[in-house]
Design an enzyme around this catalytic site. Structure first.
Site, PDB file in Angstrom:
ATOM      1  N   GLN A  52       0.866  -1.222  -0.182  1.00 29.94           N
ATOM      2  CA  GLN A  52       0.502  -0.121  -0.097  1.00 29.94           C
ATOM      3  C   GLN A  52       0.669   0.902   0.208  1.00 29.94           C
ATOM      4  OE1 GLN A  52      -0.920   1.275   4.169  1.00 29.94           O
ATOM      5  NE2 GLN A  52      -1.576  -0.891   4.400  1.00 29.94           N
ATOM      6  N   HIS A  62       1.040   5.802   1.464  1.00 32.90           N
ATOM      7  CA  HIS A  62      -0.824   7.328   1.409  1.00 32.90           C
ATOM      8  C   HIS A  62       0.080   7.740   0.506  1.00 32.90           C
ATOM      9  CE1 HIS A  62      -0.977   3.616   4.632  1.00 32.90           C
ATOM     10  NE2 HIS A  62      -0.161   4.037   4.978  1.00 32.90           N
ATOM     11  N   GLU A  90       3.560   7.892   9.039  1.00 30.17           N
ATOM     12  CA  GLU A  90       3.699   6.665   9.881  1.00 30.17           C
ATOM     13  C   GLU A  90       4.907   6.485  10.229  1.00 30.17           C
ATOM     14  OE1 GLU A  90       0.751   4.294   8.222  1.00 30.17           O
ATOM     15  OE2 GLU A  90       1.869   3.004   6.954  1.00 30.17           O
ATOM     16  N   HIS A 120       4.760   0.398   0.827  1.00 24.01           N
ATOM     17  CA  HIS A 120       5.298  -0.391   1.826  1.00 24.01           C
ATOM     18  C   HIS A 120       4.146  -1.690   2.338  1.00 24.01           C
ATOM     19  CE1 HIS A 120       2.323   2.531   3.208  1.00 24.01           C
ATOM     20  NE2 HIS A 120       2.022   1.891   4.630  1.00 24.01           N
ATOM     21  N   ARG A 174      -4.681   0.251  -2.197  1.00 23.86           N
ATOM     22  CA  ARG A 174      -4.019  -0.687  -1.437  1.00 23.86           C
ATOM     23  C   ARG A 174      -3.927  -1.259  -3.422  1.00 23.86           C
ATOM     24  NH1 ARG A 174      -8.607  -3.258   0.533  1.00 23.86           N
ATOM     25  NH2 ARG A 174      -8.332  -2.458   3.120  1.00 23.86           N
TER      26      ARG A 174
END
Ligand SMILES: O=P(O)(O)OC[C@H]1O[C@](O)(CO)[C@@H](O)[C@@H]1O
Length: 274
Positions: free
Chosen positions: A63, A65, A82, A140, A160
């Site tokens: 996935q 972001h 993150e 990642h 995804r």
């Protein structure tokens, strides 16, 4: 606002587990596995950060972001950098971070379609104590056999690219558009800055500190919330008792008292340490 103990929200995931972690109730046998526990801020407020525990028995999706800019273009409040603090890992546990070599977007897209994206990624061995920062845009996948704490910008926008044939929605166009095509580079972190205090992450989107036990005065700038995440130990802050496995938000000034054996994480938004 005084210190506030946060409520938890349990999230079922196909890659989750039935044996969680000390301090968290295991789901019943036969029920869906739990993959995530989120710490929720009460009310309608949408704070800058979100803290989760993750419990994995299989790989998460491959996935990516969006960053703040790409998120704003979509009318979303923020992107999603993150970071993961590994609490426990099986001997062969890994996390994939970025491609092993620079890749062109068409090749990344084709690899996501035929599944070879799994081999294209750099699967890094991880063990308890490791800290990894994944800037938004990093393709990642968190691997199996891990228990970790995730500190993230408060966004649930996940594109995804590949899900190993699991019947979940993919977001190829959106994901390829925001993917960083170069290998991941670890962000430098200052480490120990004074006795009992280490800086694990220093921006760009949040600071993550690690503290040992004892008493500590915390002074947060006006309008900034801090998240206290006790990994081990017990204590109190502003009259609120806490223990390992919980999460407390703080604002303003407060004295955190922690048992000598404590291991604490403390996160707050921004790129400047307090
Ligand atoms: O799509 P999946 O595999 O359920 O993964 C989603 C999860 O992955 C993460 O982005 C971590 O990489 C979590 O914040 C998120 O909830």
């Amino acid at each position: 606002m005084p210190a506030q103990l946060l409520a938890t929200h349990r999230v079922e995931k196909p890659w989750g587990r039935h044996r969680l972690w000390p301090g968290f109730d295991d789901p019943a046998e036969g029920s869906e596995p739990i993959g995530e526990i989120w710490f929720q801020t009460p009310g309608d407020a949408a704070p800058d950060l979100l803290i989760k525990y993750l419990f994995t028995s299989e790989k998460l999706s491959v996935q990516v972001h969006p960053d703040d800019r790409a998120a704003h273009l979509r009318g979303l409040p923020r992107g999603k950098d993150e970071c993961w603090v590994i609490l426990a890992a099986e001997p062969d546990s890994t996390i994939a971070l970025g491609p092993r070599e620079r890749v062109e977007s068409d090749a990344l897209r084709n690899a996501a379609i035929d599944g070879s994206i799994e081999e294209m990624l750099d699967w890094k061995p991880v063990r308890a104590g490791d800290v990894l920062y994944a800037p938004s845009g990093t393709v990642h996948a968190i691997g199996a056999g891990l228990t970790l704490i995730e500190v993230q910008q408060n966004s649930e926008t996940t594109y995804r690219l590949y899900d190993y044939g699991r019947p979940r929605e993919l977001h190829l166009d959106d994901g390829i558009a925001v993917a960083d095509l170069d290998p991941w580079v670890p962000a430098p972190a200052p480490g120990a800055v004074e006795p009992g205090r280490s800086i694990l992450v220093e921006g760009p989107k949040f600071i993550l500190e690690r503290w040992e036990g004892g008493d500590r005065v915390v002074r947060l700038p006006h309008g900034v919330t801090g998240w206290l995440i006790p990994v081990r130990g017990v204590g109190d802050v502003d009259g609120v008792a806490w223990q390992a496995g919980e999460c407390v938000t703080l604002t303003g000034s407060a004295v955190v008292s922690a048992s000598e054996d404590s291991d604490l994480l403390f996160a707050y938004p921004g790129d400047a340490r307090i």
